[in-house]
Motif scaffolding. Structure first.
Motif, PDB file in Angstrom:
ATOM      1  N   PHE A  67       7.586   4.091 -18.604  1.00 38.29           N
ATOM      2  CA  PHE A  67       7.754   4.435 -17.196  1.00 38.29           C
ATOM      3  C   PHE A  67       6.533   5.181 -16.683  1.00 38.29           C
ATOM      4  O   PHE A  67       5.991   4.851 -15.631  1.00 38.29           O
ATOM      5  N   ASP A  68       6.089   6.175 -17.451  1.00 34.52           N
ATOM      6  CA  ASP A  68       4.912   6.947 -17.048  1.00 34.52           C
ATOM      7  C   ASP A  68       3.674   6.062 -16.937  1.00 34.52           C
ATOM      8  O   ASP A  68       2.894   6.184 -15.994  1.00 34.52           O
ATOM      9  N   GLN A  69       3.488   5.170 -17.902  1.00 40.25           N
ATOM     10  CA  GLN A  69       2.326   4.281 -17.877  1.00 40.25           C
ATOM     11  C   GLN A  69       2.406   3.311 -16.701  1.00 40.25           C
ATOM     12  O   GLN A  69       1.412   3.063 -16.023  1.00 40.25           O
ATOM     13  N   LEU A  70       3.591   2.787 -16.445  1.00 43.11           N
ATOM     14  CA  LEU A  70       3.768   1.862 -15.326  1.00 43.11           C
ATOM     15  C   LEU A  70       3.497   2.548 -13.988  1.00 43.11           C
ATOM     16  O   LEU A  70       2.896   1.951 -13.095  1.00 43.11           O
ATOM     17  N   LYS A  71       3.924   3.788 -13.859  1.00 42.78           N
ATOM     18  CA  LYS A  71       3.652   4.545 -12.635  1.00 42.78           C
ATOM     19  C   LYS A  71       2.142   4.749 -12.465  1.00 42.78           C
ATOM     20  O   LYS A  71       1.621   4.696 -11.351  1.00 42.78           O
ATOM     21  N   GLN A  72       1.445   4.969 -13.583  1.00 38.46           N
ATOM     22  CA  GLN A  72      -0.016   5.103 -13.520  1.00 38.46           C
ATOM     23  C   GLN A  72      -0.652   3.793 -13.068  1.00 38.46           C
ATOM     24  O   GLN A  72      -1.585   3.797 -12.258  1.00 38.46           O
ATOM     25  N   TYR A  73      -0.142   2.676 -13.573  1.00 42.90           N
ATOM     26  CA  TYR A  73      -0.645   1.371 -13.124  1.00 42.90           C
ATOM     27  C   TYR A  73      -0.456   1.232 -11.610  1.00 42.90           C
ATOM     28  O   TYR A  73      -1.366   0.800 -10.902  1.00 42.90           O
ATOM     29  N   GLN A  74       0.733   1.594 -11.119  1.00 40.27           N
ATOM     30  CA  GLN A  74       0.984   1.517  -9.682  1.00 40.27           C
ATOM     31  C   GLN A  74      -0.005   2.376  -8.899  1.00 40.27           C
ATOM     32  O   GLN A  74      -0.561   1.926  -7.897  1.00 40.27           O
ATOM     33  N   ASN A  75      -0.217   3.587  -9.366  1.00 44.80           N
ATOM     34  CA  ASN A  75      -1.147   4.485  -8.680  1.00 44.80           C
ATOM     35  C   ASN A  75      -2.561   3.932  -8.662  1.00 44.80           C
ATOM     36  O   ASN A  75      -3.257   4.006  -7.651  1.00 44.80           O
ATOM     37  N   ASP A  76      -2.992   3.371  -9.785  1.00 45.69           N
ATOM     38  CA  ASP A  76      -4.334   2.785  -9.861  1.00 45.69           C
ATOM     39  C   ASP A  76      -4.479   1.609  -8.892  1.00 45.69           C
ATOM     40  O   ASP A  76      -5.501   1.485  -8.206  1.00 45.69           O
ATOM     41  N   LEU A  77      -3.458   0.755  -8.830  1.00 43.90           N
ATOM     42  CA  LEU A  77      -3.512  -0.387  -7.915  1.00 43.90           C
ATOM     43  C   LEU A  77      -3.479   0.074  -6.464  1.00 43.90           C
ATOM     44  O   LEU A  77      -4.174  -0.488  -5.609  1.00 43.90           O
ATOM     45  N   GLN A  78      -2.699   1.101  -6.173  1.00 48.59           N
ATOM     46  CA  GLN A  78      -2.664   1.628  -4.807  1.00 48.59           C
ATOM     47  C   GLN A  78      -4.015   2.215  -4.415  1.00 48.59           C
ATOM     48  O   GLN A  78      -4.425   2.104  -3.258  1.00 48.59           O
ATOM     49  N   SER A  79      -4.709   2.817  -5.367  1.00 52.71           N
ATOM     50  CA  SER A  79      -6.057   3.338  -5.090  1.00 52.71           C
ATOM     51  C   SER A  79      -7.016   2.212  -4.731  1.00 52.71           C
ATOM     52  O   SER A  79      -7.852   2.354  -3.834  1.00 52.71           O
ATOM     53  N   ILE A  80      -6.894   1.100  -5.421  1.00 47.34           N
ATOM     54  CA  ILE A  80      -7.738  -0.067  -5.111  1.00 47.34           C
ATOM     55  C   ILE A  80      -7.427  -0.549  -3.695  1.00 47.34           C
ATOM     56  O   ILE A  80      -8.338  -0.840  -2.924  1.00 47.34           O
ATOM     57  N   MET A  81      -6.146  -0.623  -3.350  1.00 44.54           N
ATOM     58  CA  MET A  81      -5.772  -1.061  -2.020  1.00 44.54           C
ATOM     59  C   MET A  81      -6.338  -0.130  -0.948  1.00 44.54           C
ATOM     60  O   MET A  81      -6.847  -0.603   0.071  1.00 44.54           O
ATOM     61  N   LYS A  82      -6.274   1.167  -1.178  1.00 41.93           N
ATOM     62  CA  LYS A  82      -6.825   2.120  -0.210  1.00 41.93           C
ATOM     63  C   LYS A  82      -8.327   1.940  -0.075  1.00 41.93           C
ATOM     64  O   LYS A  82      -8.874   2.022   1.020  1.00 41.93           O
ATOM     65  N   ASP A  83      -9.001   1.695  -1.193  1.00 41.27           N
ATOM     66  CA  ASP A  83     -10.443   1.472  -1.173  1.00 41.27           C
ATOM     67  C   ASP A  83     -10.791   0.238  -0.342  1.00 41.27           C
ATOM     68  O   ASP A  83     -11.723   0.264   0.451  1.00 41.27           O
ATOM     69  N   ILE A  84     -10.017  -0.804  -0.505  1.00 38.42           N
ATOM     70  CA  ILE A  84     -10.261  -2.034   0.260  1.00 38.42           C
ATOM     71  C   ILE A  84     -10.064  -1.773   1.747  1.00 38.42           C
ATOM     72  O   ILE A  84     -10.880  -2.162   2.583  1.00 38.42           O
ATOM     73  N   GLN A  85      -8.973  -1.097   2.089  1.00 39.42           N
ATOM     74  CA  GLN A  85      -8.684  -0.824   3.498  1.00 39.42           C
ATOM     75  C   GLN A  85      -9.725   0.084   4.126  1.00 39.42           C
ATOM     76  O   GLN A  85     -10.094  -0.087   5.280  1.00 39.42           O
ATOM     77  N   THR A  86     -10.226   1.045   3.365  1.00 41.82           N
ATOM     78  CA  THR A  86     -11.213   1.987   3.867  1.00 41.82           C
ATOM     79  C   THR A  86     -12.559   1.303   4.111  1.00 41.82           C
ATOM     80  O   THR A  86     -13.266   1.634   5.052  1.00 41.82           O
ATOM     81  N   ASN A  87     -12.902   0.344   3.280  1.00 38.00           N
ATOM     82  CA  ASN A  87     -14.225  -0.273   3.337  1.00 38.00           C
ATOM     83  C   ASN A  87     -14.274  -1.591   4.091  1.00 38.00           C
ATOM     84  O   ASN A  87     -15.251  -2.309   3.998  1.00 38.00           O
ATOM     85  N   GLN A  88     -13.238  -1.912   4.819  1.00 43.70           N
ATOM     86  CA  GLN A  88     -13.287  -3.166   5.580  1.00 43.70           C
ATOM     87  C   GLN A  88     -13.854  -2.952   6.952  1.00 43.70           C
ATOM     88  O   GLN A  88     -13.831  -1.981   7.563  1.00 43.70           O
TER      89      GLN A  88
END
Length: 88
Positions: A67-88
């Protein structure tokens, strides 16, 4: 025992989906400013959607450690999404 096997399989599918999304993000980053950027962004979006779905499914049956590892995966993917949105 089948329940444990299901947990492990769900976790492995989520882990693989996460890794594929990370790879797709690397491809997107190397294509910034190039003609194929749109294609790479679309591919990343598809991989991210699949990874989030696999993670959500795995969270339903995950052990505490998973569960902890999966939550970390979610957080990492959400960071990528924020990066994409910020840099468009």
């Amino acid at each position: 025992m089948p329940y444990h096997k299901d947990k492990q399989q769900a976790f492995q599918a989520a882990q693989q989906g996460f890794e594929q999304a990370i790879d797709a993000n690397q491809e997107r980053m190397t294509s910034i400013g190039k003609e194929e950027y749109g294609k790479e962004l679309a591919h990343l979006t598809q991989e991210m959607n699949e990874a989030f779905a696999q993670i959500d499914k795995a969270l339903e049956v995950a052990s505490e450690h998973q569960f902890d590892q999966l939550k970390q995966y979610q957080n990492d993917l959400q960071s990528i999404m924020k990066d994409i949105q910020t840099n468009q």
